[in-house]
Motif scaffolding. Structure first.
Motif, PDB file in Angstrom:
ATOM      1  N   LYS A  75     -10.830 -25.147  30.492  1.00 19.82           N
ATOM      2  CA  LYS A  75     -11.324 -25.043  29.112  1.00 19.82           C
ATOM      3  C   LYS A  75     -12.217 -26.216  28.727  1.00 19.82           C
ATOM      4  O   LYS A  75     -12.939 -26.133  27.728  1.00 19.82           O
ATOM      5  N   TRP A  81     -16.172 -21.622  29.570  1.00 17.03           N
ATOM      6  CA  TRP A  81     -14.870 -21.036  29.263  1.00 17.03           C
ATOM      7  C   TRP A  81     -14.984 -20.010  28.140  1.00 17.03           C
ATOM      8  O   TRP A  81     -14.435 -18.921  28.207  1.00 17.03           O
ATOM      9  N   ARG A  82     -15.749 -20.335  27.114  1.00 16.04           N
ATOM     10  CA  ARG A  82     -15.827 -19.406  25.973  1.00 16.04           C
ATOM     11  C   ARG A  82     -16.584 -18.143  26.316  1.00 16.04           C
ATOM     12  O   ARG A  82     -16.273 -17.070  25.822  1.00 16.04           O
ATOM     13  N   ARG A  86     -12.647 -17.320  30.098  1.00 17.20           N
ATOM     14  CA  ARG A  86     -11.454 -16.820  29.428  1.00 17.20           C
ATOM     15  C   ARG A  86     -11.377 -15.300  29.361  1.00 17.20           C
ATOM     16  O   ARG A  86     -10.345 -14.756  28.984  1.00 17.20           O
ATOM     17  N   TYR A  87     -12.470 -14.620  29.724  1.00 14.39           N
ATOM     18  CA  TYR A  87     -12.425 -13.156  29.726  1.00 14.39           C
ATOM     19  C   TYR A  87     -12.045 -12.583  31.092  1.00 14.39           C
ATOM     20  O   TYR A  87     -12.035 -11.377  31.271  1.00 14.39           O
ATOM     21  N   GLN A  88     -11.766 -13.449  32.046  1.00 17.07           N
ATOM     22  CA  GLN A  88     -11.435 -12.965  33.388  1.00 17.07           C
ATOM     23  C   GLN A  88      -9.975 -13.258  33.706  1.00 17.07           C
ATOM     24  O   GLN A  88      -9.472 -14.328  33.397  1.00 17.07           O
ATOM     25  N   ASP A  89      -9.319 -12.292  34.363  1.00 19.57           N
ATOM     26  CA  ASP A  89      -7.923 -12.520  34.751  1.00 19.57           C
ATOM     27  C   ASP A  89      -7.844 -13.652  35.770  1.00 19.57           C
ATOM     28  O   ASP A  89      -6.964 -14.495  35.717  1.00 19.57           O
TER      29      ASP A  89
END
Lengths: 171, 267
Positions: A75, A81-82, A86-89
């Motif tokens: 992060k 990250w934004r 953060r949208y990926q597993d």
């Protein structure tokens, strides 16, 4: 394809050249005079000007920790990250590798790399973001029109966490 | 305290200047955007005029409601009430957005007994036993407040407006705020957009500057307000509303307030 493999392939060619359709990014991590130096986390991605298309090109982080604890600090690569991480597993699966030492590094993205497939035409930027434990953070953007119609050679110099960054690509 | 509230109190028959002497409430999260598999956030809560400086009273934790991304209620860990602040920890067991809120719904009564001013605070259920049904200058007020903040582990999930009282429905996710970018939020009353309400935003770090540098704006006809963040840091978001839609039959009016802490990151 993983970045380590890409680097191995890249080393067979003279630095600074790009085969047809591939992207070649030279990236320097500067020597930083500090009492406690940690190698930076680095993310490299492709971003459309409306930020709707984001493709990861490379992610260097502390991959060696137990339970992948190195992900705790992903992060700190705030923009990556934004927009992407953060949208990926499993963030940046397939393009992640260990952090790199001070010096010049090359990232070559092959013409057939997943990141470049079905990429809609548009104005893109190759974004390089670096964040260092007990250090700072820096982000550099290099323009990349897509599809490639003529050779691209872009260069910028970071001031803090990044040194010279140059992008080469040819149709 | 808010100039707007002070003015509105002066201009109503139910003038209650004691309310405007109250201090401000806030929750302060240690992180708002997290990655990795074992994420913890610690929170401080306090009541003080200097936002995010502990110098008056701790925030009561009795009415803390923590809601996880799937709607489940979570319990705070290691709660502590100190002299100047309270604190608690929260583990974020799954990806998504967590809402951490201190929600209070109470009643205040004011009356005169033998010429002496009487004041009582409590819950609607206790009202009948504690407050005379007839008294000189008897005024009963319902009071509702929500003090909240949001944190996200991994992928952000949507925030719904609270069903009752004041709230926000964010159009820009509260864990996706960056300097020089514009964020849009809808102010809600009982879940519906509330136009024409004055909204106050105060940046943290007040002790280290001479002016408050608050941002004052008003919601439009759709209940929306927007803000372009001048600096990174924590912001104290606040608005109030007063009407007579009480859910306590004895109360003549209700006073509602909303407070959130929002973290803005540098570009």
């Amino acid at each position: 394809m993983n970045t380590v493999t890409l680097l191995a392939l890249a080393s067979a060619f003279p630095a600074g050249t790009a085969l047809a359709g591939e992207l070649s990014l030279d990236l320097t991590l500067p020597r930083i005079d500090t009492a406690e130096y940690h190698r930076p986390y680095v993310a490299v991605w492709l971003e459309s000007d409306d930020r709707k298309v984001v493709r990861d090109l490379a992610l260097w982080y502390d991959t060696q920790m137990a339970d992948d604890e190195g992900r705790t600090w992903l992060k700190d690569l705030r923009q990556w990250w934004r927009l992407s991480g953060r949208y990926q597993d499993t963030p940046a699966d397939g393009v992640s590798s260990a952090t790199r030492p001070v010096g010049k590094h090359n990232i070559t993205i092959a013409a057939d790399a997943p990141a470049l497939q079905n990429l809609p035409a548009g104005h893109y930027e190759v974004v390089v973001e670096a964040a260092r434990e007990k250090g700072g953070r820096e982000l550099i953007r290099l323009p990349l029109p897509w599809p490639l119609e003529k050779a691209v050679a872009e260069q910028q110099n970071g001031k803090h966490e990044l040194g010279e960054i140059s992008l080469k690509a040819s149709p | 305290m808010k100039k707007v509230l002070a003015i509105s109190l002066l201009t109503t028959a139910l003038s209650l200047p004691t309310i405007s002497a109250a201090h401000d409430f806030w929750l302060l999260p240690s992180s708002t955007v997290l990655s990795g598999n074992d994420s913890w956030v610690t929170f401080d809560g306090a009541v003080s005029n200097d936002k995010f400086h502990f110098n008056h009273r701790p925030l009561r934790l009795a009415n803390l409601i923590i809601t996880g991304p799937n709607g489940a209620t979570l319990k705070p860990q290691n709660p502590h009430i100190g002299k100047l602040r309270s604190s608690f920890d929260l583990k974020l067991p799954e990806a998504g957005t967590y809402r951490i809120a201190a929600v209070n719904d109470g009643v205040m009564a004011l009356w005169k007994e033998n010429g002496e001013d009487k004041r009582w605070f409590g819950t609607a259920a206790e009202l009948a036993g504690k407050v005379p049904s007839k008294a000189d200058d008897l005024r009963i007020l319902q009071r509702g407040s929500r003090v909240e903040t949001f944190v996200t582990q991994g992928r952000p999930t949507p925030i719904e407006a609270p069903e009752s009282g004041l709230g926000i429905r964010p159009l820009t996710h509260p864990n996706d705020l960056f300097t020089n970018e514009t964020a849009i939020f809808i102010v809600t009353l009982d879940g519906r957009p509330l136009p024409n309400v004055e909204v106050e935003l105060v940046p943290g770090g007040q002790r280290y500057r001479n002016q408050i540098k608050e941002i004052i704006t008003t919601t439009n006809e759709n209940g929306e307000f927007e803000v372009t963040w001048p600096n990174a840091g924590q912001y104290w978001l606040h608005f109030e509303h007063r009407d007579n839609k009480t859910s306590v039959p004895q109360a003549q009016s209700r006073n509602l307030s909303y407070t959130a802490t929002l973290e803005v990151l540098p570009e």
